[in-house]
Each structure stands twice: as C-alpha cells, then as structure tokens.
Design a protein around this motif. Structure first.
Motif, PDB file in Angstrom:
ATOM      1  N   THR A  54       0.856  -1.183   0.000  1.00 33.45           N
ATOM      2  CA  THR A  54       0.000   0.000   0.000  1.00 33.45           C
ATOM      3  C   THR A  54       0.894   1.237   0.000  1.00 33.45           C
ATOM      4  OG1 THR A  54      -1.797  -1.162   1.138  1.00 33.45           O
ATOM      5  CG2 THR A  54      -1.794   1.252   1.268  1.00 33.45           C
ATOM      6  N   LEU A  55       1.856   1.266   0.906  1.00 31.65           N
ATOM      7  CA  LEU A  55       2.846   2.346   0.966  1.00 31.65           C
ATOM      8  C   LEU A  55       4.247   1.853   0.605  1.00 31.65           C
ATOM      9  CD1 LEU A  55       1.718   4.015   4.327  1.00 31.65           C
ATOM     10  CD2 LEU A  55       1.199   4.777   1.990  1.00 31.65           C
ATOM     11  N   ALA A  56       4.535   0.598   0.937  1.00 30.19           N
ATOM     12  CA  ALA A  56       5.864   0.011   0.745  1.00 30.19           C
ATOM     13  C   ALA A  56       5.782  -1.134  -0.267  1.00 30.19           C
ATOM     14  CB  ALA A  56       6.394  -0.507   2.079  1.00 30.19           C
ATOM     15  N   ASP A  57       6.629  -1.086  -1.271  1.00 35.62           N
ATOM     16  CA  ASP A  57       6.647  -2.114  -2.313  1.00 35.62           C
ATOM     17  C   ASP A  57       7.484  -3.304  -1.844  1.00 35.62           C
ATOM     18  OD1 ASP A  57       6.867  -3.663  -4.587  1.00 35.62           O
ATOM     19  OD2 ASP A  57       7.298  -1.976  -5.913  1.00 35.62           O
ATOM     20  N   THR A  58       6.825  -4.423  -1.632  1.00 36.93           N
ATOM     21  CA  THR A  58       7.493  -5.612  -1.097  1.00 36.93           C
ATOM     22  C   THR A  58       8.004  -6.566  -2.176  1.00 36.93           C
ATOM     23  OG1 THR A  58       5.481  -6.946  -0.950  1.00 36.93           O
ATOM     24  CG2 THR A  58       6.009  -5.517   0.944  1.00 36.93           C
ATOM     25  N   THR A 110      10.055  -0.125  10.975  1.00 38.11           N
ATOM     26  CA  THR A 110       8.873   0.475  10.355  1.00 38.11           C
ATOM     27  C   THR A 110       8.835   1.978  10.598  1.00 38.11           C
ATOM     28  OG1 THR A 110       7.649  -1.612  10.550  1.00 38.11           O
ATOM     29  CG2 THR A 110       6.345   0.412  10.298  1.00 38.11           C
ATOM     30  N   LEU A 111       9.068   2.389  11.832  1.00 32.53           N
ATOM     31  CA  LEU A 111       9.075   3.824  12.149  1.00 32.53           C
ATOM     32  C   LEU A 111      10.175   4.541  11.371  1.00 32.53           C
ATOM     33  CD1 LEU A 111       8.544   3.671  16.016  1.00 32.53           C
ATOM     34  CD2 LEU A 111       6.840   4.283  14.268  1.00 32.53           C
ATOM     35  N   ASP A 112      11.334   3.931  11.283  1.00 29.28           N
ATOM     36  CA  ASP A 112      12.446   4.522  10.531  1.00 29.28           C
ATOM     37  C   ASP A 112      12.093   4.655   9.055  1.00 29.28           C
ATOM     38  OD1 ASP A 112      13.885   4.601  12.919  1.00 29.28           O
ATOM     39  OD2 ASP A 112      15.157   2.878  12.403  1.00 29.28           O
ATOM     40  N   TRP A 113      11.450   3.631   8.497  1.00 28.85           N
ATOM     41  CA  TRP A 113      11.064   3.648   7.082  1.00 28.85           C
ATOM     42  C   TRP A 113      10.053   4.766   6.820  1.00 28.85           C
ATOM     43  CZ3 TRP A 113       6.884   3.420   3.925  1.00 28.85           C
ATOM     44  CH2 TRP A 113       7.115   3.158   2.583  1.00 28.85           C
ATOM     45  N   LEU A 114       9.041   4.872   7.669  1.00 25.18           N
ATOM     46  CA  LEU A 114       8.029   5.926   7.500  1.00 25.18           C
ATOM     47  C   LEU A 114       8.681   7.307   7.520  1.00 25.18           C
ATOM     48  CD1 LEU A 114       5.256   4.434   9.809  1.00 25.18           C
ATOM     49  CD2 LEU A 114       5.091   4.716   7.316  1.00 25.18           C
ATOM     50  N   ALA A 129      11.886   8.081   6.965  1.00 21.35           N
ATOM     51  CA  ALA A 129      12.830   8.239   5.856  1.00 21.35           C
ATOM     52  C   ALA A 129      12.138   8.607   4.552  1.00 21.35           C
ATOM     53  CB  ALA A 129      13.644   6.950   5.665  1.00 21.35           C
ATOM     54  N   HIS A 130      10.874   8.219   4.431  1.00 18.38           N
ATOM     55  CA  HIS A 130      10.141   8.478   3.191  1.00 18.38           C
ATOM     56  C   HIS A 130       9.148   9.625   3.328  1.00 18.38           C
ATOM     57  CE1 HIS A 130      12.171   5.314   1.108  1.00 18.38           C
ATOM     58  NE2 HIS A 130      11.973   4.542   2.157  1.00 18.38           N
ATOM     59  N   GLY A 131       9.268  10.374   4.419  1.00 15.15           N
ATOM     60  CA  GLY A 131       8.482  11.586   4.570  1.00 15.15           C
ATOM     61  C   GLY A 131       6.999  11.377   4.754  1.00 15.15           C
TER      62      GLY A 131
END
Length: 163
Positions: free
Chosen positions: A17-21, A78-82, A84-86
């Motif tokens: 949805t937000l992250a391409d797996t 997950t928090l870091d990814w969110l 990092a991608h603004g």
C-alpha cells in the motif's frame, strides 16, 4: 500543538500500500518460508508513489494512522522507514509477536476499537479480504491496487497470519 482528538482518521496499511514488497517476495517462495529474512529486508522497500501521495494528502484533513500485519518486533524498522520516506507522523498498530490470526480479523478488531471514539474517514489497504470485511462492517475503503497482487503474500496474510 494542534488538537487532533476530533480529526477523522485515515488508516493506511503498509505492505503493498505504501511500501513495495516485490523485492522480498522471494523469501516467501521458499519452503519453509524465511520470515526473518522477509521482515529484515523491509527497510529496503521502495515507497509506492500513489500510496505515499495519498497518505500525505490525507494528513491535511485527517490524522493518519498506520495499521499493519507486520509483527511488533519490526516496529523500529517500520518507524524509521516511514520517517525516511516523509510519511505523516501517526500511531502505528502492529500485530503482536506470535499472533497468527488472519489479517482480516486482526485489522478489523483494531478498526472497531479506533472507531469507538473517532470517525474513520477511510481505510486504505491492498488485501481484498481485509477490504471486504471492513466494508461489511461499515467502513469506507479504498483498495490499494497499485502493485501486482502476490499469491504468496495473500496466503501469508490469510492462512499463516504473518503479515
């Protein structure tokens, strides 16, 4: 600080949805599935432009909340990814470690709890079963159909309660 207690919620799934797996699907094609490697690769997920744009746009009128089937042990990544991608800051609801119930059950449980004192404007998710159950429960749903469906991920969500 802005009082967000009255703002409606926009609830976003993460994976596909937000992250391409797509780059980590290979870990689910093995037998046995390599769940540790699958989740360890999540920090390298590229963002999905359509989903990220929608989350940012939703933050104008809504409080953004993240609802994922990822296990709790993945919280910091997950928090870091969110960040990092603004993506907008927001509460992150994750599956308790060891909870193997299907995503459609765990997510609907959390949606109902959130709806107890707040309007849920929309749920954005790629899992068709989650979307169907949420609609039956009266929630507005936007299906995230911007990535190719993964049979392996669908089986993991429904039968194995892994994501």
């Amino acid at each position: 600080m802005t009082d967000t207690s009255k703002r409606p919620l926009a609830v976003f799934d993460l994976d596909n949805t937000l992250a391409d797996t797509a780059h980590r699907q290979r870990f689910l094609q093995r037998r046995p599935r390599d769940w540790d490697a699958f989740f360890a690769a999540a920090p390298q997920d590229p963002p999905i432009t359509e989903g990220v744009r929608l989350a940012r746009d939703s933050a104008v009128e809504c409080e953004v909340v993240y609802l994922t089937g990822r296990p709790e042990r993945c919280r910091q990544d997950t928090l870091d990814w969110l960040a990092a991608h603004g993506l907008p800051e927001g509460r992150v609801h994750m599956r308790p470690d060891g909870d193997r119930r299907p995503a459609r059950i765990t997510k609907l449980e959390i949606l109902r709890r959130l709806a107890g004192d707040r309007e849920i404007r929309v749920l954005v998710d790629d899992d068709e079963l989650v979307c169907e159950d949420a609609e039956r429960a009266g929630f507005a749903v936007l299906r995230a159909r911007w990535t190719a469906p993964s049979a392996e991920l669908a089986q993991a969500q429904e039968r194995e309660g892994r994501t």
